[in-house]
Design a protein around this motif. Sequence first.
Motif, short mmCIF file in Angstrom:
data_model
loop_
_atom_site.label_atom_id
_atom_site.label_comp_id
_atom_site.label_asym_id
_atom_site.label_seq_id
_atom_site.Cartn_x
_atom_site.Cartn_y
_atom_site.Cartn_z
N THR A 223 -36.83 69.56 114.81
CA THR A 223 -37.80 69.47 113.55
C THR A 223 -37.45 68.42 112.49
O THR A 223 -38.16 68.24 111.45
CB THR A 223 -38.07 70.86 112.92
OG1 THR A 223 -36.82 71.43 112.73
CG2 THR A 223 -38.78 71.95 113.92
N ALA A 224 -36.20 67.96 112.73
CA ALA A 224 -35.75 67.03 111.52
C ALA A 224 -36.48 65.87 111.73
O ALA A 224 -36.81 65.12 112.71
CB ALA A 224 -34.35 66.53 111.99
N THR A 225 -37.08 65.33 110.39
CA THR A 225 -37.79 63.93 110.36
C THR A 225 -36.92 62.88 109.91
O THR A 225 -36.12 62.96 109.13
CB THR A 225 -38.74 64.55 109.17
OG1 THR A 225 -39.61 65.47 109.25
CG2 THR A 225 -39.64 63.23 108.99
N LEU A 226 -37.30 61.95 110.66
CA LEU A 226 -36.48 60.57 110.61
C LEU A 226 -37.12 59.77 109.64
O LEU A 226 -38.52 59.55 109.43
CB LEU A 226 -36.46 60.01 111.70
CG LEU A 226 -35.83 60.78 113.12
CD1 LEU A 226 -36.01 60.09 114.47
CD2 LEU A 226 -34.57 61.09 112.80
N HIS A 227 -36.16 58.92 108.75
CA HIS A 227 -36.79 58.13 107.74
C HIS A 227 -36.28 56.97 107.83
O HIS A 227 -34.95 56.64 108.28
CB HIS A 227 -36.71 58.65 106.46
CG HIS A 227 -36.95 60.26 106.21
ND1 HIS A 227 -38.22 60.50 106.00
CD2 HIS A 227 -36.32 61.40 106.16
CE1 HIS A 227 -38.40 61.66 105.55
NE2 HIS A 227 -37.37 62.36 106.17
N PRO A 228 -36.61 55.86 107.11
CA PRO A 228 -36.08 54.54 107.16
C PRO A 228 -34.57 54.41 106.71
O PRO A 228 -34.33 55.24 105.65
CB PRO A 228 -36.86 53.39 106.38
CG PRO A 228 -38.27 54.33 106.27
CD PRO A 228 -37.90 55.67 106.30
N GLY A 229 -33.77 53.90 107.22
CA GLY A 229 -32.40 53.82 106.91
C GLY A 229 -31.42 54.94 107.24
O GLY A 229 -30.26 54.93 107.16
N ASP A 230 -32.17 56.13 107.93
CA ASP A 230 -31.15 57.15 108.46
C ASP A 230 -30.44 56.55 109.62
O ASP A 230 -30.85 55.65 110.29
CB ASP A 230 -32.22 58.28 109.03
CG ASP A 230 -32.93 59.10 107.75
OD1 ASP A 230 -32.57 58.83 106.85
OD2 ASP A 230 -33.55 60.06 108.20
N GLU A 231 -29.30 56.98 109.80
CA GLU A 231 -28.18 56.74 110.77
C GLU A 231 -28.16 57.54 111.76
O GLU A 231 -27.85 58.70 111.58
CB GLU A 231 -26.93 56.61 110.41
CG GLU A 231 -26.09 55.65 111.32
CD GLU A 231 -24.72 55.30 110.58
OE1 GLU A 231 -24.50 53.86 110.88
OE2 GLU A 231 -24.10 55.98 109.77
N ALA B 35 -37.19 50.06 108.96
CA ALA B 35 -38.70 50.46 108.54
C ALA B 35 -39.63 50.35 109.34
O ALA B 35 -40.62 51.14 109.43
CB ALA B 35 -38.64 49.65 107.27
N ASP B 36 -39.52 49.36 110.42
CA ASP B 36 -40.64 49.15 111.53
C ASP B 36 -40.36 50.13 112.61
O ASP B 36 -41.20 49.66 113.60
CB ASP B 36 -40.80 48.02 111.78
CG ASP B 36 -39.72 47.26 112.20
OD1 ASP B 36 -38.55 47.81 112.32
OD2 ASP B 36 -39.97 45.91 112.70
N PRO C 251 -33.58 48.53 120.38
CA PRO C 251 -34.89 47.86 119.85
C PRO C 251 -35.81 48.98 119.11
O PRO C 251 -36.37 48.40 117.80
CB PRO C 251 -35.52 47.09 120.71
CG PRO C 251 -34.46 47.04 121.82
CD PRO C 251 -33.91 48.33 122.00
N GLU C 252 -35.91 49.95 119.69
CA GLU C 252 -36.85 50.90 119.03
C GLU C 252 -36.52 51.49 117.72
O GLU C 252 -37.30 51.98 116.79
CB GLU C 252 -37.44 52.02 119.95
CG GLU C 252 -38.35 51.65 121.04
CD GLU C 252 -38.81 52.80 121.80
OE1 GLU C 252 -39.54 53.54 121.14
OE2 GLU C 252 -38.49 52.92 122.94
N ILE C 253 -35.33 51.73 117.75
CA ILE C 253 -34.49 52.26 116.52
C ILE C 253 -34.32 51.30 115.30
O ILE C 253 -34.48 51.56 114.23
CB ILE C 253 -32.95 53.00 116.71
CG1 ILE C 253 -33.48 54.01 117.49
CG2 ILE C 253 -32.47 53.59 115.41
CD1 ILE C 253 -32.52 54.90 118.10
N THR C 254 -33.75 49.94 115.74
CA THR C 254 -33.16 49.07 114.82
C THR C 254 -34.16 47.83 114.43
O THR C 254 -33.98 47.09 113.71
CB THR C 254 -31.79 48.34 115.24
OG1 THR C 254 -32.04 47.76 116.29
CG2 THR C 254 -30.75 49.40 115.42
N GLY C 255 -35.31 47.90 115.12
CA GLY C 255 -36.13 46.73 115.14
C GLY C 255 -35.91 45.65 116.30
O GLY C 255 -35.45 46.07 117.39
N SER C 256 -36.17 44.48 115.94
CA SER C 256 -36.18 43.64 117.14
C SER C 256 -34.65 43.02 117.43
O SER C 256 -33.98 42.94 116.71
CB SER C 256 -36.93 42.31 116.62
OG SER C 256 -36.19 41.51 115.73
#
Length: 176
Positions: free
Chosen positions: A130-138, A90-91, A153-158
């Motif tokens: 153009t595909a938009t990315l959302h939290p939880g998308d893999e 989400a972050d 780290p940019e995709i999954t968080g810390s």
Amino acid sequence: VCLDNDANNVYVVLSARAANAALHIVVRANENQSVNVLYRAGADKVLNPLLAAAAAMTRAALHPAVADFLELINISKKIDLHMDALKLSADSPFIEKALAETHLRSRYNLLVVAITAADTGAVAYNPPGTATLHPGDELILLGTREQIAAVRPEITGSAKIERRTAEKKTSDVRLL
């Protein structure tokens, strides 16, 4: 789980699922009729080595260049290519951005092979920029291990969260 007897595989899957409902269980099916039973027992993925080999042989006969490339990725040490699946936290700075805006290709030299939508489970193969990315998308990524590690780290968080997850998975395996 890869015992040579499907009844034993079912027992191990049932036991593992009872011990840990969150465990990701991959199991070998020796007989085709066991596949559905193993899924009902709680397996997340059931593989039949004979069917997998038959598919690989068919691919090698009909599409030899594709078979050679897949073999290079999966088996050979000649090329440093790796596929990985990472879920967007989400972050993540990529949330609500178009794929092209993430610069995964230009900055990290990664290819996004597919995106599995968190809300619907729909899979977009070879997704457009153009595909938009959302939290939880893999995201299914293709690149070197170093390239994937750099963007993780940019995709999954810390990295700390990722390390705890890896440690938990290791302890889950020891339970079995």
